[in-house]
Scaffold this active site. Structure first.
Site, PDB file in Angstrom:
ATOM      1  N   GLU A 290      -7.591   0.935  -3.884  1.00 20.75           N
ATOM      2  CA  GLU A 290      -7.107   0.311  -2.384  1.00 20.75           C
ATOM      3  C   GLU A 290      -8.779   0.225  -1.685  1.00 20.75           C
ATOM      4  OE1 GLU A 290      -5.774   4.072  -1.667  1.00 20.75           O
ATOM      5  OE2 GLU A 290      -3.359   3.496  -2.408  1.00 20.75           O
TER       6      GLU A 290
ATOM      7  N   ASP B 152       0.762  -1.365  -0.037  1.00 22.63           N
ATOM      8  CA  ASP B 152      -0.330   0.201  -0.096  1.00 22.63           C
ATOM      9  C   ASP B 152       0.704   1.388   0.042  1.00 22.63           C
ATOM     10  OD1 ASP B 152      -1.739   2.238   1.012  1.00 22.63           O
ATOM     11  OD2 ASP B 152      -2.449   1.371   2.845  1.00 22.63           O
TER      12      ASP B 152
HETATM   13  P1  ADP Z   1      -2.353   7.512   2.882  1.00 16.27           P
HETATM   14  O1  ADP Z   1      -2.691   5.980   2.902  1.00 16.27           O
HETATM   15  O2  ADP Z   1      -3.394   8.071   2.216  1.00 16.27           O
HETATM   16  O3  ADP Z   1      -1.212   7.856   3.329  1.00 16.27           O
HETATM   17  P2  ADP Z   1      -3.720   6.430   5.992  1.00 16.27           P
HETATM   18  O4  ADP Z   1      -4.844   5.534   5.778  1.00 16.27           O
HETATM   19  O5  ADP Z   1      -1.699   6.188   6.024  1.00 16.27           O
HETATM   20  O6  ADP Z   1      -3.447   7.188   4.608  1.00 16.27           O
HETATM   21  O7  ADP Z   1      -3.744   7.778   6.634  1.00 16.27           O
HETATM   22  C1  ADP Z   1      -2.866   9.076   7.114  1.00 16.27           C
HETATM   23  C2  ADP Z   1      -3.643  10.352   7.451  1.00 16.27           C
HETATM   24  O8  ADP Z   1      -4.718   9.255   9.005  1.00 16.27           O
HETATM   25  C3  ADP Z   1      -2.809  10.915   7.806  1.00 16.27           C
HETATM   26  O9  ADP Z   1      -3.621  12.136   7.637  1.00 16.27           O
HETATM   27  C4  ADP Z   1      -2.756  10.944   9.355  1.00 16.27           C
HETATM   28  O10 ADP Z   1      -2.643  12.247  10.402  1.00 16.27           O
HETATM   29  C5  ADP Z   1      -4.113  10.195  10.041  1.00 16.27           C
HETATM   30  N1  ADP Z   1      -5.006  10.051  10.999  1.00 16.27           N
HETATM   31  C6  ADP Z   1      -4.291   8.745  11.626  1.00 16.27           C
HETATM   32  N2  ADP Z   1      -4.330   8.530  12.973  1.00 16.27           N
HETATM   33  C7  ADP Z   1      -5.271   9.598  13.015  1.00 16.27           C
HETATM   34  C8  ADP Z   1      -6.401   9.895  14.219  1.00 16.27           C
HETATM   35  N3  ADP Z   1      -6.019   9.005  15.037  1.00 16.27           N
HETATM   36  N4  ADP Z   1      -6.207  10.677  14.215  1.00 16.27           N
HETATM   37  C9  ADP Z   1      -7.275  11.474  12.953  1.00 16.27           C
HETATM   38  N5  ADP Z   1      -6.616  11.284  11.888  1.00 16.27           N
HETATM   39  C10 ADP Z   1      -4.961  11.070  11.711  1.00 16.27           C
HETATM   40 MG    MG Z   2      -4.435   4.784   1.775  1.00 21.17          MG
END
Ligand code: ADP
Ligand code: MG
Length: 605
Positions: A171, A8
């Site tokens: 995804e 991912d």
């Molecule tokens: P990506 O796959 O697009 O990188 P993720 O699914 O890993 O994204 O999500 C990352 C996002 O989730 C980031 O913007 C992060 O700040 C947010 N995030 C992670 N944990 C939390 C939380 N507990 N509350 C709010 N936002 C969160």
């Molecule tokens: Mg993601």
């Protein structure tokens, strides 16, 4: 056949998983974390840092730390999204040779697929360390709403990383696969995926191992980063009002704000209020200035209400396209870290009129689904002798219409959105003038009826059309969308049955040759890395021996011949110099000489 990993490749975090003994498993990185920041940093001298190490030094090295490139990959330099990034990202972004986006860091220039490749290589290393064997094949995920250019860019990243990308999957579809794998389900599910950079919603029917996407939509510039930006704006504006200083002008201050904004946002998912303290954030005539503000959950919800609202209007559109109502949805699954925000969960629950499904790990399911698909593909290839993966059929769709620009600036669809892929469709072209030898075709992807509002995938020239009266020659152009969602175009002269040659003259992607150069450059870096670690090892070994020499000298102190002491001291000096310069040949030479010297000192000369 080796194991196929699922990656991912996220905007903010990436994750890797593999299926072992029929069980999907998320692989933790060296630090023990199951997700790795999609961040690449460059130190002086070109050394690269990827992941947690890169993220940690972001605040002190903002210009050479590249992040969130997934928001820009496959986009044209003059697009509004890139303009937005230019205004807010601390690293340097410039236009590449195909009106594509490039970045400059650590004195080097990179295309975005190269940056993606560095993150993919890191995820591959994480998997290889865990599995204890080389990994060559992967399934990589992309947001469902990625267009052809963005998918192509991701595929190029895989190639540059030296990976054989067996499939690009969406995804939300991967998340559905992770949710339904190995269960006997007969359900209609909605996957609501709000990550760091993108939003997707997909509606699927799952039954007996068949995962069929009915409709999908999204926004590839809507995610947690935008929530962070709202907090940054709020902090910067408050600071300007209180102190009269614009923090946005200072790259380091901006990076600290970004860091603090994300931390505060995450904290507000469990707390109702949080304090943001950034000491020495700026200087004024009166001395250093500190930022101290408190932020409530309610304020955050206010600042981001329209972002959350935007996801819901996309949900409405997707249900309509599926010909379904909210009542038809049996389960709602939340994916992406940003869905941890209580407000997001509330509105989704209210919208679908049911609590979202619990027990699905929002930032790991996508990689798990990719690993399941990888496992199924390798089992289907059948060479491994491992037991066949449970029969699994994935039917995905193309997220937007594909078509051509026609007279008057209109967009004529050849393939409608939400068509199951792989698919193909043909269109017959003719000439507008007598003896016309070529026809230009603009291939576009998008939802607007106006050609100009859609994304131009490429300009194709049909050449070598036989001389004839206008309207007489008939050239059939076939548009293919493969299982990765990637478009290709071919043409045939219907009179002669001959393949017509087509050349692409505009595309924001990389040419085949460029990708090949980047593959080579990436391999060279790997070799350099290996030789570097060889030097490091040799240095350590020699240093150990030199310490031993010093110990022996010290122990024998006065009982030694002066000439032997001098010889030892001169060798110590030269050997340390060789270590300092990292001169492998010299290091080896001294490593060879030292044991004899130690023996002689031990014997007292
Ligand atoms: P990506 O796959 O697009 O990188 P993720 O699914 O890993 O994204 O999500 C990352 C996002 O989730 C980031 O913007 C992060 O700040 C947010 N995030 C992670 N944990 C939390 C939380 N507990 N509350 C709010 N936002 C969160
Ligand atoms: Mg993601």
């Amino acid at each position: 056949m080796g194991k196929v990993i699922g990656i991912d490749l996220g905007t903010t975090y990436s994750c890797v998983a593999v299926v072992e003994d029929g069980q999907p498993k998320v692989i933790p990185n060296k630090g023990g974390y199951k997700t790795t920041p999609s961040v690449v940093a460059f130190e002086e001298g070109g050394r690269r840092l990827v992941g947690q190490l890169a993220k940690r030094q972001m605040v002190t090295n903002p210009k050479n730390t590249i992040y969130a490139t997934k928001r820009l990959i496959g986009r044209k330099f003059d697009s509004p999204e890139v303009k937005k990034a230019l205004a807010s990202y601390p690293y340097e972004i410039f236009e590449g040779p195909h009106s594509d986006v490039r970045v400059r860091a650590g004195g080097q220039e990179f295309s975005l697929p190269e940056i993606g490749a560095m993150v993919l290589q890191e995820m591959r290393r994480v998997a290889e360390e865990y599995l204890g064997e080389p990994v060559k094949e992967a399934v990589v995920t992309v947001p469902a709403y990625f267009n052809d250019g963005q998918r192509q860019g991701t595929k190029d990243a895989g190639r540059i990383a030296g990976l054989d990308v067996l499939r690009i999957i969406n995804e939300p579809t991967a998340a559905a696969l992770a949710y339904g794998y190995g269960k006997k389900l007969d359900e209609t599910v909605a996957i609501y995926d709000l990550g760091g950079g993108t939003f997707d919603i997909s509606v699927l029917e799952i039954s007996e191992g068949v995962f069929e996407v009915i409709s999908t939509a999204g926004d590839t510039y809507l995610g947690g980063d935008d929530f962070d930006d709202r907090i940054i704006d709020y902090l910067a504006e408050s600071f300007q009002q209180n102190e009269g200083v614009n923090l946005r002008r200072d790259k380091m201050a901006l990076q600290r704000l970004k860091d603090a904004a994300e931390k505060a946002k995450i904290e507000l998912s469990s707390a109702l209020q949080t304090e943001i303290n950034l000491p020495f954030i700026a200087m004024s005539d009166k001395g250093p200035l500190h930022l101290n503000l408190s932020l409530t959950r309610q304020k955050l919800e206010e600042l981001t209400a329209d972002l959350v609202e935007r996801t819901l209007s996309i949900c409405t559109k997707t249900l309509e396209a599926a010909g379904l109502t909210k009542e038809d949805i049996d389960e709602v699954i939340l994916v992406g870290g940003q869905t941890r925000m209580p407000r997001v969960q509330e509105v989704v629950q209210k919208f679908f009129n049911r609590p979202p499904r619990k027990g699905v790990h929002p930032d790991e399911v996508v990689a798990v689904g990719a690993a399941i698909q990888g496992h199924a593909l390798s089992a289907a290839a059948g060479a491994g002798g491992e037991e066949r993966a449970e029969d699994l059929l994935l039917l995905d769709v193309t997220p937007m219409g594909l078509g051509i620009a026609t007279f008057g600036g209109f967009f004529t669809r050849v393939i409608e959105r939400n068509t199951t892929i792989p698919t193909h469709a043909s269109h017959i072209f003719t000439t507008a003038a007598d003896n016309q030898a070529s026809v230009k075709i603009h291939v576009l992807q998008g939802e607007s009826d106006r050609a100009a509002d859609n994304e131009l995938l490429g300009e194709f020239m049909l050449t070598g059309i036989r001389p004839a009266k206008r309207g007489e020659p008939e050239v059939e152009v076939t548009f293919d969308i493969d299982s990765d969602g990637i478009v290709s175009v071919s043409a045939k002269d219907l009179d002669t049955g001959q393949e017509q040659s087509i050349t692409v003259t505009a595309s924001s992607g990389l040419t085949d040759q460029e990708v090949q150069w980047m593959v080579d450059a990436s391999k060279n870096y790997e070799v350099e890395l290996k030789s570097r670690s060889e030097v490091e090892k040799a240095c350590n070994r020699l240093e150990g021996l030199l310490l031993q020499v010093e110990r022996e000298l010290h122990a024998r102190d006065k009982g030694l011949e002066k000439s032997l002491v001098q010889e030892a001291q001169s060798l110590l000096k030269k050997a340390r110099q060789a270590i300092e310069f990292g001169d492998l040949q010299e290091i080896k030479k001294y490593t060879h000489q030292v044991p004899d010297l130690i023996k002689r000192i031990g014997a007292g000369g």
